[in-house]
Design an enzyme around this catalytic site. Sequence first.
Site, PDB file in Angstrom:
ATOM      1  N   HIS A   1       0.807  -1.225   0.000  1.00 27.14           N
ATOM      2  CA  HIS A   1       0.000   0.000   0.000  1.00 27.14           C
ATOM      3  C   HIS A   1       0.839   1.274   0.000  1.00 27.14           C
ATOM      4  CE1 HIS A   1      -2.854  -3.028   1.711  1.00 27.14           C
ATOM      5  NE2 HIS A   1      -3.705  -2.395   0.913  1.00 27.14           N
TER       6      HIS A   1
ATOM      7  N   ASP B   1      30.090 -31.342  20.418  1.00 29.56           N
ATOM      8  CA  ASP B   1      30.230 -32.699  19.894  1.00 29.56           C
ATOM      9  C   ASP B   1      31.460 -32.848  19.007  1.00 29.56           C
ATOM     10  OD1 ASP B   1      29.989 -35.228  18.895  1.00 29.56           O
ATOM     11  OD2 ASP B   1      27.948 -35.013  18.176  1.00 29.56           O
TER      12      ASP B   1
ATOM     13  N   HIS C   1      31.714 -36.995  17.132  1.00 29.09           N
ATOM     14  CA  HIS C   1      31.228 -37.486  15.844  1.00 29.09           C
ATOM     15  C   HIS C   1      32.282 -37.416  14.744  1.00 29.09           C
ATOM     16  CE1 HIS C   1      31.039 -33.240  14.789  1.00 29.09           C
ATOM     17  NE2 HIS C   1      30.769 -33.570  13.548  1.00 29.09           N
TER      18      HIS C   1
ATOM     19  N   HIS D   1      33.163 -37.711   9.698  1.00 27.36           N
ATOM     20  CA  HIS D   1      34.061 -37.045   8.752  1.00 27.36           C
ATOM     21  C   HIS D   1      35.281 -37.889   8.395  1.00 27.36           C
ATOM     22  CE1 HIS D   1      31.548 -33.604   9.355  1.00 27.36           C
ATOM     23  NE2 HIS D   1      31.944 -33.411  10.613  1.00 27.36           N
TER      24      HIS D   1
ATOM     25  N   ASP E   1      27.597 -33.651   7.785  1.00 24.17           N
ATOM     26  CA  ASP E   1      26.681 -33.259   8.860  1.00 24.17           C
ATOM     27  C   ASP E   1      25.252 -33.162   8.354  1.00 24.17           C
ATOM     28  OD1 ASP E   1      28.586 -33.024  10.935  1.00 24.17           O
ATOM     29  OD2 ASP E   1      29.215 -31.078  10.169  1.00 24.17           O
TER      30      ASP E   1
END
Length: 432
Positions: A107, A209, A212, A217, A351
């Site tokens: 508007h 973390d 992992h 990886h 990931d």
Amino acid sequence: MSIEIDDLADKVQWEKGLISPEIFIDEKVYREELGRLFGRAWLFLAHDSMIPKPGDFFNTYMGGDPVIVARQKDGSVRAYLNACRHRGMKVCRAEDGNARNFMCTYHGWAYDISGELINVPNLADAYHNDLDRKKWGLVQVAQIDNYKGLWFATFDPTAPPLHEYLGDMTFYIDSWVDHVPGGIEILPGVIKWTIRGNWKIAAEQFAGDGYHAQVTHSSSLGKIGEGMWGKMPEGAQFSSRHGHGHSMVFGRVTRFDDDPLSVYNAERNPVVEERLGSSRTNMLGNFTVFPNMSGLPASANLRVWHPKGPNTFEIWSFTVVDKDAPEQVKKAQQLSATLTEGAAGIVELDDGENWNLMGQILEQGYQTRRMDWNYQMGLGHETEDHETYPGRINGTYYGEGPQRTFYRRWLEFMTSEKWPRVDAVRESGDES
């Protein structure tokens, strides 16, 4: 059946290291998060280098709400909802830029760079000059502040000051924003992509973390870090009572011996040691500033996890470099960050695959949502009296103390009607 707020303490037994995955998939939990957590916590908006000049702006989100952060004529910074006060349409659809004002394309209501309403089409005919424009500016955040160029804001006027909110995390933030005299800058361009999963799973991983990495990886990083692969790296973990976390690895792994980054880092180390001391000179790892700002300082990566639903979030990834570094070093850093931590980065894909598959299981399963997840690694082995590092410290690189404190703080926000001040929250369990 949706989870009731009163049931969350049974779902998040952080002191026992037991978390129900239902908190990652429940629609009601997500809706409550938007108000109780993202509507109150201090949230990262932008860095000084992203809005250096008056009129510069950057469009981002605070929870699910679009927000403009803009540099003012006097050099200060403001942040306000990117939503017209007439019908809620976005007043700015550009990701960033420089502007004197913003006009809603629905508007035509227009606002200046401070968020004030400056023009309403046909004001006399349509509103009979009865509309008080001073009352209809863009909705401002309640508080905005910065720590060494990092701008944060909150919608809660009762929230404690930013420095109090960050707490001991500033010791670790300094290791990547204040390690050289010129400080850092964020390079232009934001890499954005979507994950079918819950934002908390990504945020908690960056908080603590390291466990992992050797599995997730193994193919992407196994060759780069052959000397440390197959055994726990030398490191430690920091857990903040405010929900922040940092996993530290001591020692720098170089990708290429003749890489400009390796040469630059080696030459920079004496300066870093003089400013911060030897304990932070080669301190790498990953971190989360509660709730949704994370990063990998060694990979020059800063990111925000923007929630888009109980099982969807966007990753916004930025490349961070030393402001006074040579241009060839900045380019090498940007290339390295993109190839490893970008949307198609060799590390990032690992990931993303995990998070997507976890989200798929939670979305489609029933029994898998009823079992507790185990967060008991390192439980009871942290100390508040580390000789070098402030905060609650786990003296090894593997542990889940940062995750437990992340969910402890999340639970406090989710079950409190007012700002859950740390000094007013009842202490319980083994982890104080």
